[in-house]
Design a protein around this motif. Sequence first.
Motif, PDB file in Angstrom:
ATOM      1  N   GLN A   1      20.354  84.224  -7.644  1.00 44.81           N
ATOM      2  CA  GLN A   1      19.729  85.460  -8.117  1.00 44.81           C
ATOM      3  C   GLN A   1      20.467  86.676  -7.567  1.00 44.81           C
ATOM      4  OE1 GLN A   1      15.528  85.539  -7.394  1.00 44.81           O
ATOM      5  NE2 GLN A   1      15.272  87.638  -8.115  1.00 44.81           N
ATOM      6  N   ILE A   2      20.878  86.614  -6.302  1.00 46.70           N
ATOM      7  CA  ILE A   2      21.646  87.710  -5.706  1.00 46.70           C
ATOM      8  C   ILE A   2      22.950  87.923  -6.466  1.00 46.70           C
ATOM      9  CG2 ILE A   2      22.929  88.406  -3.631  1.00 46.70           C
ATOM     10  CD1 ILE A   2      20.759  86.978  -1.983  1.00 46.70           C
ATOM     11  N   GLU A   3      23.510  86.832  -6.966  1.00 52.07           N
ATOM     12  CA  GLU A   3      24.758  86.898  -7.729  1.00 52.07           C
ATOM     13  C   GLU A   3      24.525  87.257  -9.200  1.00 52.07           C
ATOM     14  OE1 GLU A   3      28.400  85.803  -6.522  1.00 52.07           O
ATOM     15  OE2 GLU A   3      27.148  87.128  -5.295  1.00 52.07           O
ATOM     16  N   ASP A   4      23.269  87.616  -9.550  1.00 47.24           N
ATOM     17  CA  ASP A   4      22.906  87.952 -10.937  1.00 47.24           C
ATOM     18  C   ASP A   4      23.139  86.784 -11.893  1.00 47.24           C
ATOM     19  OD1 ASP A   4      22.055  90.518 -10.313  1.00 47.24           O
ATOM     20  OD2 ASP A   4      24.046  91.382 -10.593  1.00 47.24           O
ATOM     21  N   GLN A   5      23.007  85.580 -11.376  1.00 45.34           N
ATOM     22  CA  GLN A   5      23.161  84.379 -12.205  1.00 45.34           C
ATOM     23  C   GLN A   5      21.762  83.909 -12.610  1.00 45.34           C
ATOM     24  OE1 GLN A   5      25.389  81.978  -9.431  1.00 45.34           O
ATOM     25  NE2 GLN A   5      27.361  82.859 -10.044  1.00 45.34           N
ATOM     26  N   TYR A   6      21.209  84.614 -13.613  1.00 46.85           N
ATOM     27  CA  TYR A   6      19.817  84.411 -14.007  1.00 46.85           C
ATOM     28  C   TYR A   6      19.559  82.987 -14.487  1.00 46.85           C
ATOM     29  CZ  TYR A   6      15.624  84.718 -16.913  1.00 46.85           C
ATOM     30  OH  TYR A   6      14.406  84.489 -17.488  1.00 46.85           O
ATOM     31  N   THR A   7      20.422  82.488 -15.350  1.00 50.76           N
ATOM     32  CA  THR A   7      20.209  81.160 -15.934  1.00 50.76           C
ATOM     33  C   THR A   7      20.195  80.085 -14.859  1.00 50.76           C
ATOM     34  OG1 THR A   7      21.328  81.879 -17.952  1.00 50.76           O
ATOM     35  CG2 THR A   7      21.060  79.504 -17.627  1.00 50.76           C
ATOM     36  N   GLU A   8      21.174  80.140 -13.934  1.00 50.37           N
ATOM     37  CA  GLU A   8      21.246  79.137 -12.865  1.00 50.37           C
ATOM     38  C   GLU A   8      20.021  79.219 -11.957  1.00 50.37           C
ATOM     39  OE1 GLU A   8      23.560  81.164 -13.767  1.00 50.37           O
ATOM     40  OE2 GLU A   8      25.461  80.102 -14.077  1.00 50.37           O
ATOM     41  N   SER A   9      19.633  80.453 -11.623  1.00 48.69           N
ATOM     42  CA  SER A   9      18.487  80.631 -10.737  1.00 48.69           C
ATOM     43  C   SER A   9      17.207  80.109 -11.388  1.00 48.69           C
ATOM     44  CB  SER A   9      18.335  82.113 -10.386  1.00 48.69           C
ATOM     45  OG  SER A   9      17.272  82.315  -9.485  1.00 48.69           O
ATOM     46  N   LEU A  10      16.988  80.473 -12.661  1.00 50.79           N
ATOM     47  CA  LEU A  10      15.775  80.036 -13.357  1.00 50.79           C
ATOM     48  C   LEU A  10      15.749  78.524 -13.513  1.00 50.79           C
ATOM     49  CD1 LEU A  10      13.209  81.069 -14.676  1.00 50.79           C
ATOM     50  CD2 LEU A  10      14.453  81.241 -16.842  1.00 50.79           C
ATOM     51  N   SER A  11      16.915  77.932 -13.741  1.00 51.01           N
ATOM     52  CA  SER A  11      16.995  76.474 -13.869  1.00 51.01           C
ATOM     53  C   SER A  11      16.560  75.788 -12.577  1.00 51.01           C
ATOM     54  CB  SER A  11      18.430  76.073 -14.226  1.00 51.01           C
ATOM     55  OG  SER A  11      18.577  74.669 -14.221  1.00 51.01           O
ATOM     56  N   ILE A  12      16.944  76.366 -11.434  1.00 52.86           N
ATOM     57  CA  ILE A  12      16.559  75.787 -10.140  1.00 52.86           C
ATOM     58  C   ILE A  12      15.057  75.933  -9.924  1.00 52.86           C
ATOM     59  CG2 ILE A  12      16.801  76.017  -7.639  1.00 52.86           C
ATOM     60  CD1 ILE A  12      19.724  76.855  -8.151  1.00 52.86           C
ATOM     61  N   TYR A  13      14.499  77.094 -10.285  1.00 52.32           N
ATOM     62  CA  TYR A  13      13.054  77.273 -10.144  1.00 52.32           C
ATOM     63  C   TYR A  13      12.287  76.262 -11.001  1.00 52.32           C
ATOM     64  CZ  TYR A  13      13.403  81.599  -7.436  1.00 52.32           C
ATOM     65  OH  TYR A  13      13.638  82.520  -6.448  1.00 52.32           O
ATOM     66  N   GLU A  14      12.807  75.974 -12.186  1.00 52.86           N
ATOM     67  CA  GLU A  14      12.142  74.991 -13.047  1.00 52.86           C
ATOM     68  C   GLU A  14      12.229  73.593 -12.445  1.00 52.86           C
ATOM     69  OE1 GLU A  14      14.146  75.769 -16.709  1.00 52.86           O
ATOM     70  OE2 GLU A  14      12.621  77.201 -17.390  1.00 52.86           O
ATOM     71  N   LYS A  15      13.340  73.297 -11.766  1.00 53.77           N
ATOM     72  CA  LYS A  15      13.452  72.027 -11.047  1.00 53.77           C
ATOM     73  C   LYS A  15      12.406  71.963  -9.933  1.00 53.77           C
ATOM     74  CE  LYS A  15      15.401  68.217  -9.402  1.00 53.77           C
ATOM     75  NZ  LYS A  15      15.275  66.910 -10.092  1.00 53.77           N
ATOM     76  N   MET A  16      12.207  73.089  -9.250  1.00 47.46           N
ATOM     77  CA  MET A  16      11.193  73.155  -8.200  1.00 47.46           C
ATOM     78  C   MET A  16       9.798  72.933  -8.782  1.00 47.46           C
ATOM     79  SD  MET A  16      12.609  76.440  -6.028  1.00 47.46           S
ATOM     80  CE  MET A  16      11.236  76.430  -4.867  1.00 47.46           C
ATOM     81  N   LEU A  17       9.538  73.518  -9.969  1.00 44.80           N
ATOM     82  CA  LEU A  17       8.241  73.309 -10.619  1.00 44.80           C
ATOM     83  C   LEU A  17       7.997  71.829 -10.875  1.00 44.80           C
ATOM     84  CD1 LEU A  17       8.051  76.185 -13.283  1.00 44.80           C
ATOM     85  CD2 LEU A  17       6.674  75.947 -11.210  1.00 44.80           C
ATOM     86  N   SER A  18       9.036  71.155 -11.330  1.00 44.72           N
ATOM     87  CA  SER A  18       8.914  69.726 -11.633  1.00 44.72           C
ATOM     88  C   SER A  18       8.545  68.931 -10.379  1.00 44.72           C
ATOM     89  CB  SER A  18      10.233  69.220 -12.224  1.00 44.72           C
ATOM     90  OG  SER A  18      10.201  67.827 -12.402  1.00 44.72           O
ATOM     91  N   ILE A  19       9.200  69.248  -9.253  1.00 44.05           N
ATOM     92  CA  ILE A  19       8.925  68.532  -7.998  1.00 44.05           C
ATOM     93  C   ILE A  19       7.517  68.833  -7.501  1.00 44.05           C
ATOM     94  CG2 ILE A  19       9.594  68.334  -5.564  1.00 44.05           C
ATOM     95  CD1 ILE A  19      12.477  68.989  -6.434  1.00 44.05           C
ATOM     96  N   ALA A  20       7.133  70.112  -7.538  1.00 44.22           N
ATOM     97  CA  ALA A  20       5.814  70.507  -7.040  1.00 44.22           C
ATOM     98  C   ALA A  20       4.702  69.906  -7.895  1.00 44.22           C
ATOM     99  CB  ALA A  20       5.704  72.029  -7.006  1.00 44.22           C
ATOM    100  N   LYS A  21       4.902  69.850  -9.226  1.00 40.01           N
ATOM    101  CA  LYS A  21       3.894  69.247 -10.106  1.00 40.01           C
ATOM    102  C   LYS A  21       3.783  67.745  -9.845  1.00 40.01           C
ATOM    103  CE  LYS A  21       4.386  72.573 -13.904  1.00 40.01           C
ATOM    104  NZ  LYS A  21       4.927  72.798 -15.278  1.00 40.01           N
ATOM    105  N   GLU A  22       4.924  67.103  -9.626  1.00 43.82           N
ATOM    106  CA  GLU A  22       4.923  65.661  -9.371  1.00 43.82           C
ATOM    107  C   GLU A  22       4.105  65.319  -8.132  1.00 43.82           C
ATOM    108  OE1 GLU A  22       8.145  62.113  -8.261  1.00 43.82           O
ATOM    109  OE2 GLU A  22       8.851  64.066  -8.982  1.00 43.82           O
TER     110      GLU A  22
END
Length: 720
Positions: free
Chosen positions: A536-557
């Motif tokens: 996110q600091i590097e303004d890499q929105y897609t990469e950052s959002l993709s990681i957050y979605e991976k985190m959502l998957s783990i937390a939901k599991e």
Amino acid sequence: MSPDLNYEDVTLIWLDENINENFDCLDTKCRLCTIVNYFKVFDNVQETVDYVQSALHEHLFLIVSGSLGETVLSCIHNEFQLKFIFVFCMNKEKHSEWTYKYEKICGIFIDKYELFHNLTAKVRIYEKSLLTISIFNRSYTTGEEHSIRDYTIEENVNLMWLEAFINILLDVPLDKNVAKQDMIAECRLYYTNNPAELKKIDEFENNYCPETVINWYTRDSFVYRLVNKALRMLNIDIIFKFRFLIIDLYQQLKQCHIDYMKSLSTIDPNKVIHTVYRCQHIGTHELEKLKASIGNMICPNSFFSTTEDCLMAQSFVAGSSSSECVIFQIDIPDSYYQNAVDTSNYICPFLKIENLSQFQSESEVIFSLGALFRIESVEKYNMWFVCLKFEDGNDELIKDFYQTDKLENQTYDWQSRCSVEDRILLLTEKFPLSSRNIINIYIKYGVFADVDGLTTAKTLTTYRKGFELLMKCLPDYHYALTIAMQLSIGLLYCNRGERFLAIQFGEEALHVAETYLQIDHECSLICYNYLAVIHQIEDQYTESLSIYEKMLSIAKEHDNSSALLAIYFDINRITCDFGDYEYEMVSLKKMVELERKLGCENLENNYYQFGSYYERQENFTIALYYYKEHFQCLLKKHACLIDLLRSYSRIGKMYEKYNHYIAALQIYIRVLLAEPITLISYGCSLLRNQISHEFIPNIKLKYNYILISQFVSNIKKNVS
């Protein structure tokens, strides 16, 4: 502990062109080795000069033959690290002709046993006089090892780390038998060629018990020499190896101090300790630091040995022509004894150890690690006197120093700690309660900057070393500490702008989490959170959002609602920053849903978030509804006036946005009339912030602008 390194204070050098392997030379070497374990032999003047000039941080004692003495001393006599010189020759009268010129020469010896006796006495006195003190004062910068350290950022962290490390040793469960055997094995390795010390090590192994720790510490043996230098030089490796002995020494001092304090009402008042002394040589520039630090605090980096006998203190001093003889007079005020109520809370115990010491005639009083003293005065009589006052912890500065770990005693969770640094500190919640404060402090403050404010390779090495030592103390938490280390170092690289390395460290931490801590999904979440923030600091929105979605998957599991709420909060923030309104609304609704599930719904914040969202969507009618609800929440909780005025002005702005100018103007005027004094102290006019440039022209078309502007102008004048 390698025999090739010097873990004691003194390095002994013997220079003689006739050194050979005959019996007399071998016997002399063996006997010298029992006096000083770290022993260098030379038969060449230039090699000796090169070694002396390179050993900048050592304390050198030189034995030199008469034939080479004058030649070598002309090159090295003034070197600061060369402390004392002993001339060993066959003709005392012959060499008296040139030795008088050199002040560091202690004598000319033709009998080796006389040399051994004098060398032993000088070494013992010198070791006894060595001390390192940290000053809470402005910084000085020099390249030498000094008896007084500057309390710069680096020293601050070193001293804090030493205090923290001692605390963790005291709190973490320890198998003393294992620790004792580890220490003995290391000592035997180091003293392999020193039969005298090996004999003492055997005695220690067979006879040591906690009740004899003070006796061992005060003996002329490996215990005092190794422990004292390690503490003075902050050698954490050696401190760790002697951890059980340091714990025993501290605990016995504390228990004996408690007994002493309880006995005050029954003992002879003349036996109460009020004034003690310590005498030592310090450099001229170090003396200047003391003179400039009157009123400030100093802290010895080791157990602090003193005596009630001023003359005895002066007998334990050894120095050179390049230093000043200083007597430290330490007063223990009556208030210390009067204020001592809770004996369990003595921070820095002290004790007169004459009945426990190897040298009972010295009237020795020893202060524990971390003792603090205030510099009262520095004055010159026949020698320099530095008057210190022992501080008992009631002073605010002292409380700040001792309670740093208490200030860091916070609970970290996914909701209340939103920064990437605090998310790393979530790892500490997995450690034993007694060690969390220490680890929190080290993660947050363990790296210091160089003079340019940049983290250097050296400081990173020191930081990593500290984590490795924590791993030794807490072997069951090795992988969690490894993750904390990798992420913390990665953040340092991120702050330096080296984002590629920052990501690399994050990926290494994630590998450890997913390989060795699979059962603890939060470790993986913490690593992913770190990587998302870096992208996110590097303004890499897609990469950052993709990681957050991976985190959502783990937390939901793992049905981790607390982490889910925090992740949606982060997604909301990043989608807001990058203008992804659809995903922002999804995350807002999920946040409300999870807050209700967890019973932590924050209506005030939610109304504001939804209002802000619809305002950016230019749906001012719905935004107005949420801002009104936000204002009502503030009223119900009796929020401060400035927060109320901000919220009310926001409502006015929404009226203005969809052309309800009268309503907007009424609100702005009410804001101005609400509390002019508060508005002035706030620093700027809320009206000026909220009214747009188009507002006044539109008012002018519909209403009598002259009357209204005059009214507003009068109000503004009153506010000013």
